[in-house]
Design an enzyme around this catalytic site. Structure first.
Site, PDB file in Angstrom:
ATOM      1  N   GLY A 137       0.823  -1.208   0.000  1.00 38.77           N
ATOM      2  CA  GLY A 137       0.000   0.000   0.000  1.00 38.77           C
ATOM      3  C   GLY A 137       0.852   1.250   0.000  1.00 38.77           C
ATOM      4  N   GLU A 203       7.084   7.683  12.154  1.00 38.35           N
ATOM      5  CA  GLU A 203       7.836   8.923  12.108  1.00 38.35           C
ATOM      6  C   GLU A 203       7.987   9.375  10.649  1.00 38.35           C
ATOM      7  OE1 GLU A 203      12.240  10.310  13.792  1.00 38.35           O
ATOM      8  OE2 GLU A 203      11.616   8.228  13.855  1.00 38.35           O
ATOM      9  N   PHE A 204       7.857  10.676  10.420  1.00 40.95           N
ATOM     10  CA  PHE A 204       8.021  11.212   9.072  1.00 40.95           C
ATOM     11  C   PHE A 204       9.504  11.463   8.810  1.00 40.95           C
ATOM     12  CE2 PHE A 204       8.066  15.357   6.585  1.00 40.95           C
ATOM     13  CZ  PHE A 204       7.961  14.730   5.351  1.00 40.95           C
ATOM     14  N   ASP A 248      18.393  -7.139   6.676  1.00 42.12           N
ATOM     15  CA  ASP A 248      18.033  -6.601   5.366  1.00 42.12           C
ATOM     16  C   ASP A 248      18.536  -5.162   5.222  1.00 42.12           C
ATOM     17  OD1 ASP A 248      16.974  -6.823   2.866  1.00 42.12           O
ATOM     18  OD2 ASP A 248      14.909  -6.399   3.466  1.00 42.12           O
ATOM     19  N   LYS A 250      20.246  -2.296   3.519  1.00 44.27           N
ATOM     20  CA  LYS A 250      20.578  -1.862   2.153  1.00 44.27           C
ATOM     21  C   LYS A 250      20.033  -0.444   2.013  1.00 44.27           C
ATOM     22  CE  LYS A 250      16.454  -4.250   0.619  1.00 44.27           C
ATOM     23  NZ  LYS A 250      15.773  -5.041  -0.376  1.00 44.27           N
ATOM     24  N   ASN A 253      16.332   0.457   2.368  1.00 43.51           N
ATOM     25  CA  ASN A 253      15.665   0.364   3.661  1.00 43.51           C
ATOM     26  C   ASN A 253      16.103   1.444   4.630  1.00 43.51           C
ATOM     27  OD1 ASN A 253      14.128  -1.754   2.855  1.00 43.51           O
ATOM     28  ND2 ASN A 253      15.405  -3.336   3.799  1.00 43.51           N
ATOM     29  N   ASP A 266      11.799  -0.503   7.647  1.00 47.36           N
ATOM     30  CA  ASP A 266      11.535  -1.810   7.047  1.00 47.36           C
ATOM     31  C   ASP A 266      12.170  -2.955   7.796  1.00 47.36           C
ATOM     32  OD1 ASP A 266       9.846  -0.970   5.116  1.00 47.36           O
ATOM     33  OD2 ASP A 266      11.397  -0.659   3.619  1.00 47.36           O
ATOM     34  N   THR A 284      17.818  -9.084  -3.253  1.00 49.42           N
ATOM     35  CA  THR A 284      18.718  -8.421  -2.314  1.00 49.42           C
ATOM     36  C   THR A 284      20.051  -9.173  -2.202  1.00 49.42           C
ATOM     37  OG1 THR A 284      17.689  -9.624  -0.525  1.00 49.42           O
ATOM     38  CG2 THR A 284      16.866  -7.406  -0.930  1.00 49.42           C
TER      39      THR A 284
END
Ligand code: AMP
Length: 388
Positions: A137, A203-204, A248, A250, A253, A266, A284
């Protein structure tokens, strides 16, 4: 697991909220693309103006008043919720009254962190422009109405989560992330859901995706790279102390906060990557450590994150990952530890990369030593945390 079960599981995490649906136009995948193409999509509108039946009104409605410089009074914070820690929001908008990521200056003394679960619902937020699209989404700029607190609202569609069999992962990640608090980890303030969607209040990160910055700059100057690596290492140290392995790491993320600080995000479920190299060629793979690639059944430990940190550092400084090649060749190079570092990289930086990209996980430089490494000290004299 059926949607009903997913919903029930989320309720066990904390709140149930079957609200009216003011996000129907703004967060519905079918209509949000139109919204993002429209100038008005950058405006924060009231929930009634965001409903699909009032799309015309959307175009004519003036944006909400720009947020003035404001420091929320304790009383206001108390009114918002006795559960909230003290909140200070400082927002400066440019001349335009449009709310957009680039026009914000937000300072939070302490974030909007509920100390106990809170019954959030969609009506509590003004929804702004789409910030990006993830696997399940979209993510929207949002503002909590009572406090004016600016955040990002991540919308996950339950049906899609179910289709991909990600229910457990989503649940676990919400549980993990809601217990984390570190300046270089993207905070999850709360979550709620309705019959179709899960909403994460996060958080933005005002400067968006790190990967986009890297592609634009091609490679980072050593000072900037060192600060990013120090901040990422600091976040990893915190995670590892809590026995959490990220697995993960990278550039895709990592987000960048309003002060240019790393915001690691993420924690497992978002695998959306807008750049072809990652998705179509290697996934990945570029960042996978040898122990996760070589023989099946070999257990791996938190040292996997150190290897990925080394790959990240290399990519920051060189502009491409060290083992980048065809799928087969990348795998072969990783398990053999075959890479070369261009001569324009400083000797201190080379040293740190070499200490991270070590085949034997136990021999990789520990996080505590990274912050004392000469390359980090040289470029991050004052702080290795968010302000670097
Ligand atoms: P995700 O679903 O987390 O992969 O997010 C999709 C995209 O939305 C990201 O690649 C970012 O461009 C954007 N985005 C996600 N979360 C945030 C955030 N907290 N602040 C700013 N942009 C975000």
């Amino acid at each position: 697991m059926e949607i009903a079960k997913l919903s029930a599981a989320l309720e066990r995490i904390h709140v149930t909220d079957e609200n009216e649906d003011p996000l129907s136009a703004a967060t519905d995948g079918r209509t949000s693309q139109k919204a993002s193409n429209s100038k008005t999509a950058t405006k924060l509108s009231s929930k009634t103006k965001l409903s699909s039946s009032t799309s015309k009104a959307n175009r004519t409605r003036p944006a909400l008043q720009p947020l003035a410089l404001q420091k929320l009074a304790i009383a206001n914070a108390t009114k918002l919720s006795t559960n909230l820690s003290r909140v200070t929001v400082t927002t400066t908008l440019g001349q335009s009254s449009r709310i957009s990521a680039t026009h914000y200056h937000i300072a939070t003394e302490s974030a909007l962190i509920p100390s106990v679960p809170r019954a959030w619902h969609l009506g509590m937020f003004d929804i702004g422009k789409p910030l990006g699209k993830g696997k399940f989404g979209r993510v929207y700029l949002a503002r909590e109405k009572t406090s004016g607190f600016v955040c990002a609202l991540k919308v996950l569609h339950k049906a899609e989560i179910q289709q991909e069999g990600f229910e457990k992962q989503v649940r676990r990640e919400i549980e993990i992330q809601s217990h984390l608090a570190h300046p270089n980890l993207l905070s999850l303030y709360g979550h709620f859901h309705d019959s179709r969607r899960i909403f994460l209040i996060v958080e933005f990160a005002g400067q968006g995706e790190l990967y986009k910055h890297l592609r634009k700059e091609q490679r980072f100057p050593e000072r900037k790279a060192a600060q990013y690596i120090a901040q990422t290492a600091s976040a990893l140290k915190y995670l590892h102390r809590k026995h959490i392995i990220h697995r993960d790491i990278k550039p895709e993320n990592l987000l960048v906060g309003i002060y240019g600080e790393i915001k690691m995000s993420d924690f497992g479920w978002s695998v959306h990557t807008p750049y072809a190299r990652r998705t179509t060629l290697c996934g990945t793979l570029d960042y996978l450590p040898p122990e996760m690639l070589s023989s099946m059944g070999v257990s791996y430990s938190k040292q996997v994150d150190l290897w990925s940190l080394g790959v990240l550092m290399y990519e920051f400084l060189v502009g491409e990952a060290p083992f980048e090649d065809s799928l087969v060749m990348t795998k072969r190079k990783i398990v053999r530890g075959e890479y070369s570092i261009p001569s324009f990289v400083s000797s201190e930086a080379k040293d740190l990369i070499k200490r991270l990209l070590v085949l034997d996980p136990e021999k990789r430089i520990p996080l505590e030593e990274i912050e004392r490494h000469p390359w980090i000290i040289k470029h991050c004299k004052k702080s290795t945390d968010s302000k670097g």
